[in-house]
Design a protein around this motif. Structure first.
Motif, PDB file in Angstrom:
ATOM      1  N   LEU A 137     133.424 -59.643 -33.498  1.00 55.26           N
ATOM      2  CA  LEU A 137     132.048 -59.177 -33.321  1.00 55.26           C
ATOM      3  C   LEU A 137     132.078 -58.310 -32.068  1.00 55.26           C
ATOM      4  O   LEU A 137     132.253 -58.804 -30.954  1.00 55.26           O
ATOM      5  N   ILE A 138     131.933 -57.004 -32.264  1.00 59.36           N
ATOM      6  CA  ILE A 138     132.238 -56.022 -31.226  1.00 59.36           C
ATOM      7  C   ILE A 138     130.940 -55.458 -30.663  1.00 59.36           C
ATOM      8  O   ILE A 138     130.091 -54.969 -31.417  1.00 59.36           O
ATOM      9  N   GLY A 139     130.810 -55.483 -29.348  1.00 55.54           N
ATOM     10  CA  GLY A 139     129.614 -54.968 -28.703  1.00 55.54           C
ATOM     11  C   GLY A 139     129.767 -53.505 -28.325  1.00 55.54           C
ATOM     12  O   GLY A 139     129.696 -52.610 -29.168  1.00 55.54           O
ATOM     13  N   GLY A 140     129.972 -53.252 -27.033  1.00 59.68           N
ATOM     14  CA  GLY A 140     129.977 -51.884 -26.515  1.00 59.68           C
ATOM     15  C   GLY A 140     130.900 -50.935 -27.241  1.00 59.68           C
ATOM     16  O   GLY A 140     130.551 -49.768 -27.488  1.00 59.68           O
ATOM     17  N   ALA A 141     132.084 -51.401 -27.603  1.00 57.76           N
ATOM     18  CA  ALA A 141     133.059 -50.508 -28.248  1.00 57.76           C
ATOM     19  C   ALA A 141     132.606 -50.057 -29.629  1.00 57.76           C
ATOM     20  O   ALA A 141     133.089 -49.047 -30.146  1.00 57.76           O
ATOM     21  N   SER A 142     131.660 -50.778 -30.238  1.00 57.24           N
ATOM     22  CA  SER A 142     131.206 -50.392 -31.577  1.00 57.24           C
ATOM     23  C   SER A 142     130.293 -49.178 -31.552  1.00 57.24           C
ATOM     24  O   SER A 142     129.962 -48.621 -32.607  1.00 57.24           O
ATOM     25  N   LEU A 143     129.868 -48.756 -30.360  1.00 53.50           N
ATOM     26  CA  LEU A 143     129.046 -47.557 -30.214  1.00 53.50           C
ATOM     27  C   LEU A 143     129.900 -46.302 -30.020  1.00 53.50           C
ATOM     28  O   LEU A 143     129.367 -45.197 -29.954  1.00 53.50           O
ATOM     29  N   LYS A 144     131.214 -46.499 -29.910  1.00 52.53           N
ATOM     30  CA  LYS A 144     132.143 -45.383 -29.720  1.00 52.53           C
ATOM     31  C   LYS A 144     132.977 -45.266 -30.996  1.00 52.53           C
ATOM     32  O   LYS A 144     133.801 -46.132 -31.295  1.00 52.53           O
ATOM     33  N   LYS A 145     132.767 -44.207 -31.721  1.00 56.90           N
ATOM     34  CA  LYS A 145     133.333 -44.083 -33.073  1.00 56.90           C
ATOM     35  C   LYS A 145     134.838 -44.303 -33.103  1.00 56.90           C
ATOM     36  O   LYS A 145     135.340 -45.140 -33.868  1.00 56.90           O
ATOM     37  N   ASP A 146     135.571 -43.567 -32.294  1.00 59.45           N
ATOM     38  CA  ASP A 146     137.036 -43.652 -32.357  1.00 59.45           C
ATOM     39  C   ASP A 146     137.540 -45.030 -31.956  1.00 59.45           C
ATOM     40  O   ASP A 146     138.466 -45.568 -32.576  1.00 59.45           O
ATOM     41  N   ALA A 147     136.928 -45.602 -30.917  1.00 60.62           N
ATOM     42  CA  ALA A 147     137.336 -46.937 -30.465  1.00 60.62           C
ATOM     43  C   ALA A 147     137.075 -47.970 -31.554  1.00 60.62           C
ATOM     44  O   ALA A 147     137.927 -48.824 -31.846  1.00 60.62           O
ATOM     45  N   PHE A 148     135.907 -47.903 -32.174  1.00 62.89           N
ATOM     46  CA  PHE A 148     135.542 -48.901 -33.183  1.00 62.89           C
ATOM     47  C   PHE A 148     136.437 -48.784 -34.413  1.00 62.89           C
ATOM     48  O   PHE A 148     136.894 -49.793 -34.965  1.00 62.89           O
ATOM     49  N   ILE A 149     136.712 -47.571 -34.828  1.00 59.48           N
ATOM     50  CA  ILE A 149     137.589 -47.386 -35.983  1.00 59.48           C
ATOM     51  C   ILE A 149     138.998 -47.906 -35.675  1.00 59.48           C
ATOM     52  O   ILE A 149     139.631 -48.557 -36.518  1.00 59.48           O
ATOM     53  N   SER A 150     139.467 -47.680 -34.453  1.00 64.65           N
ATOM     54  CA  SER A 150     140.772 -48.200 -34.054  1.00 64.65           C
ATOM     55  C   SER A 150     140.797 -49.722 -34.119  1.00 64.65           C
ATOM     56  O   SER A 150     141.775 -50.326 -34.593  1.00 64.65           O
ATOM     57  N   ILE A 151     139.720 -50.358 -33.662  1.00 64.98           N
ATOM     58  CA  ILE A 151     139.622 -51.823 -33.715  1.00 64.98           C
ATOM     59  C   ILE A 151     139.633 -52.303 -35.157  1.00 64.98           C
ATOM     60  O   ILE A 151     140.315 -53.276 -35.514  1.00 64.98           O
ATOM     61  N   CYS A 152     138.869 -51.612 -36.020  1.00 64.77           N
ATOM     62  CA  CYS A 152     138.837 -51.984 -37.439  1.00 64.77           C
ATOM     63  C   CYS A 152     140.228 -51.867 -38.052  1.00 64.77           C
ATOM     64  O   CYS A 152     140.662 -52.758 -38.816  1.00 64.77           O
ATOM     65  N   GLU A 153     140.929 -50.805 -37.738  1.00 60.12           N
ATOM     66  CA  GLU A 153     142.290 -50.613 -38.266  1.00 60.12           C
ATOM     67  C   GLU A 153     143.220 -51.728 -37.816  1.00 60.12           C
ATOM     68  O   GLU A 153     144.076 -52.196 -38.564  1.00 60.12           O
ATOM     69  N   SER A 154     143.041 -52.172 -36.573  1.00 60.23           N
ATOM     70  CA  SER A 154     143.947 -53.190 -36.043  1.00 60.23           C
ATOM     71  C   SER A 154     143.768 -54.540 -36.735  1.00 60.23           C
ATOM     72  O   SER A 154     144.654 -55.384 -36.681  1.00 60.23           O
ATOM     73  N   ALA A 155     142.627 -54.744 -37.371  1.00 60.09           N
ATOM     74  CA  ALA A 155     142.402 -56.011 -38.086  1.00 60.09           C
ATOM     75  C   ALA A 155     143.129 -56.074 -39.412  1.00 60.09           C
ATOM     76  O   ALA A 155     143.229 -57.138 -40.022  1.00 60.09           O
ATOM     77  N   LYS A 156     143.661 -54.945 -39.858  1.00 64.44           N
ATOM     78  CA  LYS A 156     144.354 -54.917 -41.144  1.00 64.44           C
ATOM     79  C   LYS A 156     145.724 -55.601 -41.047  1.00 64.44           C
ATOM     80  O   LYS A 156     146.308 -55.938 -42.069  1.00 64.44           O
ATOM     81  N   GLY A 157     146.214 -55.784 -39.832  1.00 65.51           N
ATOM     82  CA  GLY A 157     147.471 -56.506 -39.642  1.00 65.51           C
ATOM     83  C   GLY A 157     148.691 -55.652 -39.942  1.00 65.51           C
ATOM     84  O   GLY A 157     148.607 -54.470 -40.183  1.00 65.51           O
TER      85      GLY A 157
END
Length: 247
Positions: free
Chosen positions: A227-247
């Motif tokens: 559950l991502i707060g501040g970083a979810s407002l930054k497109k590139d950062a949030f997409i990077s986080i989402c990608e990292s969850a793919k394992g």
């Protein structure tokens, strides 16, 4: 992570805009898929716009009341009608700024579920509570309020998010090992009541997650996304986080 499909959810809190949503929505839909679900908890006025763009959408809080003379409250049934799938309940800011008790949170959990939303139950301890070794007792009480009201079976249609209060918006983050320890405790607690529910339950981590630490956090056995707060407002950062969850 067993067979649990990870979920990465952005909590925009009282931030964001229609312009930002329009910019991010297509890319969030593109990153989501078989390996990860991606959701946005947007301000209430953006719920319909988010859902219409095909983004899994959550509301940040709901009223414990179904309807009536409660000016300014957010109706769970209307959030569902506008396309929301999830509802945050018990976020630490609701508990500490707006004074919501464990019982209040359980009532909101019940209403969200009754109206067809999946509650995301937020739990977590303050820095003082951690220093006094009260982490497990605090989190137990937060979960027990829901179980006492609705029974453990209600957790089968929910998500839990562990957010240590001391790590929200502070830049401090629980180490992957600290976070895993609490996630393991939560899953074991629920497994003592129903092992099947515990095995399927998504438990997210939140608290200053960013693109540098997300991979290590999500690699832990009992951490099923964030559950991502501040970083979810930054497109590139949030997409990077989402990608990292793919394992």
């Amino acid at each position: 992570m067993a067979s649990r499909k990870p979920l990465v959810a952005g909590n925009w809190k009282l931030n964001g805009s229609l312009e930002l949503l329009n910019e991010m929505a297509p890319e969030l839909k593109a990153v989501a898929g078989e390996d990860v679900d991606v959701a946005l908890f947007v301000p209430a006025l953006l719920v319909a716009s988010s859902a219409q763009q095909g983004v899994i959408t959550g509301i940040q809080t709901v009223s414990e009341y179904e309807s009536g003379a409660y000016t300014g409250e957010i109706q769970a049934s209307l959030a569902k009608e506008l396309g929301a799938s999830f509802a945050l309940v018990g976020h630490s800011e609701r508990r500490h700024i707006f004074g919501e008790s464990n019982e209040d949170v359980a009532a909101k959990f019940a209403m969200a579920q009754q109206q067809g939303l999946t509650p995301v139950l937020c739990v977590g301890e303050t820095e003082q509570q951690r220093e006094q070794n009260e982490t497990e007792s605090v989190i137990s009480a937060q979960i027990d309020a829901v179980i006492e009201k609705l029974g453990v079976a209600a957790l089968s249609q929910s998500v839990i998010a562990y957010e240590p209060v001391w790590a929200i918006g502070t830049g401090k983050t629980a180490s992957p090992e600290q976070a895993q320890q609490v996630h393991q405790f939560i899953r074991a607690k629920i497994a003592s009541l129903d092992s099947e529910i515990a095995q399927r339950l998504l438990i997210l981590y939140g608290g200053s997650v960013n693109e540098q630490n997300s991979s290590d956090l999500f690699a832990q056995a009992d951490i099923d996304g964030g559950l991502i707060g501040g970083a979810s407002l930054k497109k590139d950062a949030f997409i990077s986080i989402c990608e990292s969850a793919k394992g």
